[in-house]
Design a protein around this motif. Structure first.
Motif, PDB file in Angstrom:
ATOM      1  N   MET A 249      45.445 -17.705  71.582  1.00 42.73           N
ATOM      2  CA  MET A 249      44.427 -17.149  72.471  1.00 42.73           C
ATOM      3  C   MET A 249      43.123 -16.804  71.747  1.00 42.73           C
ATOM      4  SD  MET A 249      45.899 -17.315  75.330  1.00 42.73           S
ATOM      5  CE  MET A 249      47.478 -17.286  76.184  1.00 42.73           C
ATOM      6  N   LEU A 250      42.788 -17.569  70.736  1.00 46.90           N
ATOM      7  CA  LEU A 250      41.556 -17.317  69.990  1.00 46.90           C
ATOM      8  C   LEU A 250      40.447 -18.220  70.524  1.00 46.90           C
ATOM      9  CD1 LEU A 250      40.259 -15.784  67.615  1.00 46.90           C
ATOM     10  CD2 LEU A 250      40.926 -17.694  66.138  1.00 46.90           C
ATOM     11  N   ASP A 251      39.338 -17.617  70.918  1.00 47.51           N
ATOM     12  CA  ASP A 251      38.198 -18.361  71.429  1.00 47.51           C
ATOM     13  C   ASP A 251      37.764 -19.393  70.380  1.00 47.51           C
ATOM     14  OD1 ASP A 251      35.493 -19.189  71.996  1.00 47.51           O
ATOM     15  OD2 ASP A 251      35.243 -17.407  73.248  1.00 47.51           O
ATOM     16  N   PRO A 252      37.662 -20.664  70.741  1.00 46.20           N
ATOM     17  CA  PRO A 252      37.276 -21.699  69.773  1.00 46.20           C
ATOM     18  C   PRO A 252      35.955 -21.404  69.073  1.00 46.20           C
ATOM     19  CG  PRO A 252      38.099 -22.704  71.785  1.00 46.20           C
ATOM     20  CD  PRO A 252      37.972 -21.241  72.062  1.00 46.20           C
ATOM     21  N   ARG A 253      35.027 -20.744  69.787  1.00 50.44           N
ATOM     22  CA  ARG A 253      33.747 -20.415  69.162  1.00 50.44           C
ATOM     23  C   ARG A 253      33.923 -19.351  68.089  1.00 50.44           C
ATOM     24  NH1 ARG A 253      30.876 -19.006  74.721  1.00 50.44           N
ATOM     25  NH2 ARG A 253      32.958 -18.042  74.878  1.00 50.44           N
ATOM     26  N   VAL A 254      34.796 -18.378  68.352  1.00 47.70           N
ATOM     27  CA  VAL A 254      35.094 -17.349  67.352  1.00 47.70           C
ATOM     28  C   VAL A 254      35.797 -17.986  66.153  1.00 47.70           C
ATOM     29  CG1 VAL A 254      36.411 -15.249  66.882  1.00 47.70           C
ATOM     30  CG2 VAL A 254      35.207 -15.508  69.057  1.00 47.70           C
ATOM     31  N   ARG A 255      36.737 -18.882  66.440  1.00 49.94           N
ATOM     32  CA  ARG A 255      37.440 -19.575  65.357  1.00 49.94           C
ATOM     33  C   ARG A 255      36.444 -20.309  64.461  1.00 49.94           C
ATOM     34  NH1 ARG A 255      40.999 -22.078  68.115  1.00 49.94           N
ATOM     35  NH2 ARG A 255      42.878 -20.941  67.427  1.00 49.94           N
ATOM     36  N   GLY A 256      35.526 -21.012  65.059  1.00 43.43           N
ATOM     37  CA  GLY A 256      34.544 -21.756  64.284  1.00 43.43           C
ATOM     38  C   GLY A 256      33.705 -20.859  63.394  1.00 43.43           C
ATOM     39  N   ARG A 257      33.245 -19.717  63.944  1.00 40.21           N
ATOM     40  CA  ARG A 257      32.439 -18.788  63.151  1.00 40.21           C
ATOM     41  C   ARG A 257      33.268 -18.166  62.034  1.00 40.21           C
ATOM     42  NH1 ARG A 257      30.888 -16.763  68.252  1.00 40.21           N
ATOM     43  NH2 ARG A 257      31.820 -14.728  67.771  1.00 40.21           N
ATOM     44  N   MET A 258      34.530 -17.906  62.319  1.00 37.08           N
ATOM     45  CA  MET A 258      35.402 -17.293  61.323  1.00 37.08           C
ATOM     46  C   MET A 258      35.659 -18.249  60.157  1.00 37.08           C
ATOM     47  SD  MET A 258      38.961 -15.318  62.167  1.00 37.08           S
ATOM     48  CE  MET A 258      38.191 -14.148  63.286  1.00 37.08           C
ATOM     49  N   LEU A 259      35.933 -19.512  60.455  1.00 35.33           N
ATOM     50  CA  LEU A 259      36.150 -20.492  59.401  1.00 35.33           C
ATOM     51  C   LEU A 259      34.894 -20.650  58.547  1.00 35.33           C
ATOM     52  CD1 LEU A 259      38.139 -23.291  61.296  1.00 35.33           C
ATOM     53  CD2 LEU A 259      39.044 -21.453  59.877  1.00 35.33           C
ATOM     54  N   LEU A 260      33.736 -20.660  59.185  1.00 35.78           N
ATOM     55  CA  LEU A 260      32.479 -20.776  58.450  1.00 35.78           C
ATOM     56  C   LEU A 260      32.264 -19.562  57.554  1.00 35.78           C
ATOM     57  CD1 LEU A 260      29.789 -22.141  57.848  1.00 35.78           C
ATOM     58  CD2 LEU A 260      28.844 -21.038  59.886  1.00 35.78           C
ATOM     59  N   SER A 261      32.549 -18.370  58.059  1.00 30.63           N
ATOM     60  CA  SER A 261      32.387 -17.154  57.262  1.00 30.63           C
ATOM     61  C   SER A 261      33.330 -17.143  56.068  1.00 30.63           C
ATOM     62  CB  SER A 261      32.633 -15.909  58.129  1.00 30.63           C
ATOM     63  OG  SER A 261      31.601 -15.731  59.072  1.00 30.63           O
ATOM     64  N   ALA A 262      34.536 -17.650  56.268  1.00 33.13           N
ATOM     65  CA  ALA A 262      35.497 -17.717  55.160  1.00 33.13           C
ATOM     66  C   ALA A 262      34.994 -18.637  54.062  1.00 33.13           C
ATOM     67  CB  ALA A 262      36.851 -18.183  55.668  1.00 33.13           C
ATOM     68  N   VAL A 263      34.456 -19.769  54.459  1.00 41.65           N
ATOM     69  CA  VAL A 263      33.902 -20.709  53.482  1.00 41.65           C
ATOM     70  C   VAL A 263      32.732 -20.072  52.748  1.00 41.65           C
ATOM     71  CG1 VAL A 263      32.671 -22.902  53.218  1.00 41.65           C
ATOM     72  CG2 VAL A 263      34.713 -22.775  54.663  1.00 41.65           C
ATOM     73  N   GLN A 264      31.855 -19.388  53.477  1.00 44.12           N
ATOM     74  CA  GLN A 264      30.703 -18.724  52.853  1.00 44.12           C
ATOM     75  C   GLN A 264      31.156 -17.665  51.849  1.00 44.12           C
ATOM     76  OE1 GLN A 264      28.855 -17.372  56.503  1.00 44.12           O
ATOM     77  NE2 GLN A 264      27.241 -18.914  56.366  1.00 44.12           N
ATOM     78  N   ALA A 265      32.181 -16.893  52.216  1.00 43.98           N
ATOM     79  CA  ALA A 265      32.683 -15.847  51.321  1.00 43.98           C
ATOM     80  C   ALA A 265      33.242 -16.452  50.041  1.00 43.98           C
ATOM     81  CB  ALA A 265      33.759 -15.030  52.037  1.00 43.98           C
ATOM     82  N   ALA A 266      33.949 -17.570  50.161  1.00 45.23           N
ATOM     83  CA  ALA A 266      34.523 -18.211  48.978  1.00 45.23           C
ATOM     84  C   ALA A 266      33.440 -18.887  48.134  1.00 45.23           C
ATOM     85  CB  ALA A 266      35.581 -19.223  49.395  1.00 45.23           C
ATOM     86  N   GLU A 267      32.476 -19.500  48.802  1.00 40.88           N
ATOM     87  CA  GLU A 267      31.411 -20.196  48.072  1.00 40.88           C
ATOM     88  C   GLU A 267      30.567 -19.242  47.247  1.00 40.88           C
ATOM     89  OE1 GLU A 267      30.466 -24.123  50.867  1.00 40.88           O
ATOM     90  OE2 GLU A 267      29.318 -22.263  51.156  1.00 40.88           O
ATOM     91  N   VAL A 268      30.291 -18.062  47.772  1.00 41.95           N
ATOM     92  CA  VAL A 268      29.380 -17.146  47.099  1.00 41.95           C
ATOM     93  C   VAL A 268      29.941 -16.654  45.770  1.00 41.95           C
ATOM     94  CG1 VAL A 268      30.158 -14.951  48.123  1.00 41.95           C
ATOM     95  CG2 VAL A 268      27.747 -15.250  47.517  1.00 41.95           C
ATOM     96  N   VAL A 269      31.275 -16.701  45.610  1.00 44.12           N
ATOM     97  CA  VAL A 269      31.865 -16.288  44.332  1.00 44.12           C
ATOM     98  C   VAL A 269      32.358 -17.485  43.523  1.00 44.12           C
ATOM     99  CG1 VAL A 269      32.516 -13.984  45.095  1.00 44.12           C
ATOM    100  CG2 VAL A 269      34.107 -15.875  45.455  1.00 44.12           C
ATOM    101  N   GLY A 270      32.007 -18.702  43.950  1.00 45.36           N
ATOM    102  CA  GLY A 270      32.441 -19.894  43.238  1.00 45.36           C
ATOM    103  C   GLY A 270      33.943 -20.002  43.172  1.00 45.36           C
ATOM    104  N   TYR A 271      34.586 -19.800  44.321  1.00 46.37           N
ATOM    105  CA  TYR A 271      36.035 -19.679  44.342  1.00 46.37           C
ATOM    106  C   TYR A 271      36.726 -20.972  43.948  1.00 46.37           C
ATOM    107  CZ  TYR A 271      40.507 -17.692  45.429  1.00 46.37           C
ATOM    108  OH  TYR A 271      41.765 -17.190  45.290  1.00 46.37           O
ATOM    109  N   LEU A 272      37.760 -20.841  43.093  1.00 46.87           N
ATOM    110  CA  LEU A 272      38.554 -21.969  42.633  1.00 46.87           C
ATOM    111  C   LEU A 272      40.022 -21.685  42.901  1.00 46.87           C
ATOM    112  CD1 LEU A 272      38.450 -24.709  41.025  1.00 46.87           C
ATOM    113  CD2 LEU A 272      38.940 -23.349  38.978  1.00 46.87           C
ATOM    114  N   ASN A 273      40.731 -22.674  43.433  1.00 48.95           N
ATOM    115  CA  ASN A 273      42.152 -22.589  43.738  1.00 48.95           C
ATOM    116  C   ASN A 273      42.384 -22.006  45.137  1.00 48.95           C
ATOM    117  OD1 ASN A 273      45.251 -22.085  43.163  1.00 48.95           O
ATOM    118  ND2 ASN A 273      44.433 -23.255  41.443  1.00 48.95           N
ATOM    119  N   ALA A 274      43.616 -21.579  45.429  1.00 45.14           N
ATOM    120  CA  ALA A 274      43.977 -21.111  46.765  1.00 45.14           C
ATOM    121  C   ALA A 274      43.634 -19.633  46.929  1.00 45.14           C
ATOM    122  CB  ALA A 274      45.469 -21.315  47.014  1.00 45.14           C
TER     123      ALA A 274
END
Length: 450
Positions: A249-274
């Motif tokens: 029951m997750l709004d697809p638009r919310v899902r999309g923003r959440m996935l993007l935010s997760a990527v941004q959070a990982a990118e900003v610290v140069g995340y490596l691995n899982a």
């Protein structure tokens, strides 16, 4: 250098050690288990290619003895160390020592662990990248007066949290200034005892909320891959009990923003691995905020593996060794998966109940996966977390996955040990859980008979 290490030491115990050893065996990697003597009869010790006992009178401290673990790794010729989750998995200094010893660390860089391990610093870093956070993203609060000012600014109720730890330890809700004074002192004291740091912060408390997290893989070239989300809202004492993917029951638009935010959070610290980026979703407003980033593999990683048809441990090893995923890595989401945590605890009050297992018969069948730590005839001791097994069910639809997990829990036979199986059976059969519209109050509601 090949795609994987030749000999891997698993710096952990129980089901996650057994899980890593299974992937190592499939890939032809020799596995080394380290264990306190009290764990000598557990499956992970028996299934490793080599098992080495740890010295130390206190079991938990033995698994936290990084110097001893690195010494063993070098003595037995291990070339890499996988920390699993818990214990030393998010210990910056241990990661540094592993690298300094000339071994491959299966995880993100020590600097990333440090940045994301401090919840206040993590909030500040991701906020600068545009990821939404609750309340201010400034320094930790130095006094109760500062906490009162911040609470007045963001509005009650607020949640008081430790900056240096997780797992729900020390978290407290305050609905007014008097309650905040009490909660501030209590959380600060608990944080000092549990994490060695009394730094705390406050954020807006959302009563009708969902806990949703995103699995990410960071590559050496800077690419971050988001592997969908998991709903972890079914919790007791702020600790997860049931997880599923995708979040129902997750709004697809919310899902999309959440996935993007997760990527941004990982990118900003140069995340490596899982790693995993966790969010709190307000079910009323549809807005979400960053909670924390876990710089390790999660307990609930199987639901992502089932829905994406991948082996996250295999990808962890590949990234640690080559900087990228395996050549055949082609994740494609399909179906639905649910994971339920079976624990050695009182099914009514959720207090730990260690003991000896007389009978242990795991469920099986189409779509069923069980990641377990124990077997018949062994003892669940009081020294560690109460988790004994994870029952996972996959289906083409959520309805099929739910039906399968209901049946699997009914088929799971454990005698001689008190577990939470009776409550789990009740929870997955409840109308609230079945609807997919539940939030973090679902466990309390089912317990109350609502």
């Amino acid at each position: 250098m090949g795609a994987f290490p030749e000999r891997l030491l698993v710096a952990n115990r129980g089901e996650i050690a057994r899980r890593v050893i299974a992937t190592a065996r499939r890939l032809g990697i020799e596995s080394v288990a380290v264990h306190h003597p009290i764990d000598a009869a557990l499956p992970f010790v028996l299934e490793a290619d080599l098992a080495v006992p740890l010295e130390g009178d206190v079991p938990v401290r033995a698994y936290l003895d990084g110097a001893q673990i690195i010494r063993i790794a070098r003595e037995v010729g291990a070339t890499a160390i996988h920390p699993g989750y818990g214990f030393l998995a998010e210990n910056e200094q241990f990661a540094r020592d592993v690298v300094a010893a000339g071994l491959t660390w299966v995880g993100p860089s020590p600097g990333t662990i440090a940045a994301m391990g401090d919840k206040v610093e993590a909030r500040r870093v991701v906020a600068e990248a545009g990821v939404p956070v609750s309340g201010g993203a400034d320094d930790a609060l130095g006094s109760v007066e500062e906490a009162l000012l911040e609470a007045s600014r963001i509005g009650y109720p607020v949640m008081v949290k430790a900056a240096g730890g997780g797992g729900g330890i020390g978290m407290a809700v305050a609905h007014d200034a008097d309650a905040l004074r009490t909660a501030f002192d209590g959380t600060r004291s608990m944080a000092e005892r549990s994490f060695g740091s009394d730094r705390v912060f406050v954020e807006k408390f959302v009563s009708a909320a969902r806990h949703v997290e995103v699995q990410v893989l960071g590559l050496a070239n800077g690419t971050v891959i988001a592997l969908g989300e998991r709903d972890c809202s079914a919790q007791r004492r702020h600790q997860k009990l049931v997880e599923e993917s995708p979040a129902p029951m997750l709004d697809p638009r919310v899902r999309g923003r959440m996935l993007l935010s997760a990527v941004q959070a990982a990118e900003v610290v140069g995340y490596l691995n899982a790693g995993t980026v966790e969010f709190l979703l307000d079910t009323v407003s549809g807005e979400f905020v960053f909670l924390e980033m876990n710089t390790r593999i999660q307990v609930e990683h199987p639901v992502t593996e089932l829905t994406y048809g991948i082996d996250l441990v295999e990808q962890q090893l590949s990234i640690a060794h080559t900087g990228t995923t395996t050549a055949d890595f082609a994740p494609s989401p399909r179906g639905h998966a649910i994971e339920v945590r079976v624990c050695a605890e009182d099914p009514k009050r959720f207090y730990p109940r260690p003991g000896v297992i007389d009978e242990w018969v795991e469920p099986c069948g189409p779509g069923i996966r069980v990641d377990s730590a124990y077997a018949a005839g062994v003892e669940v001791t009081p020294f560690f977390d109460s988790l004994v097994a994870k029952v996972c069910a996959y289906g083409d639809t959520r309805e099929q996955a739910l039906a399968r997990v209901v049946a699997a829990l009914d088929e799971f036979v454990v005698t001689g040990l008190v577990t939470n199986l009776p409550f789990l059976r009740e929870l997955v059969r409840s109308d609230e859980f079945a609807s997919g519209r539940y939030d973090t109050n679902v466990v309390a509601n089912v317990k109350a008979g609502r």
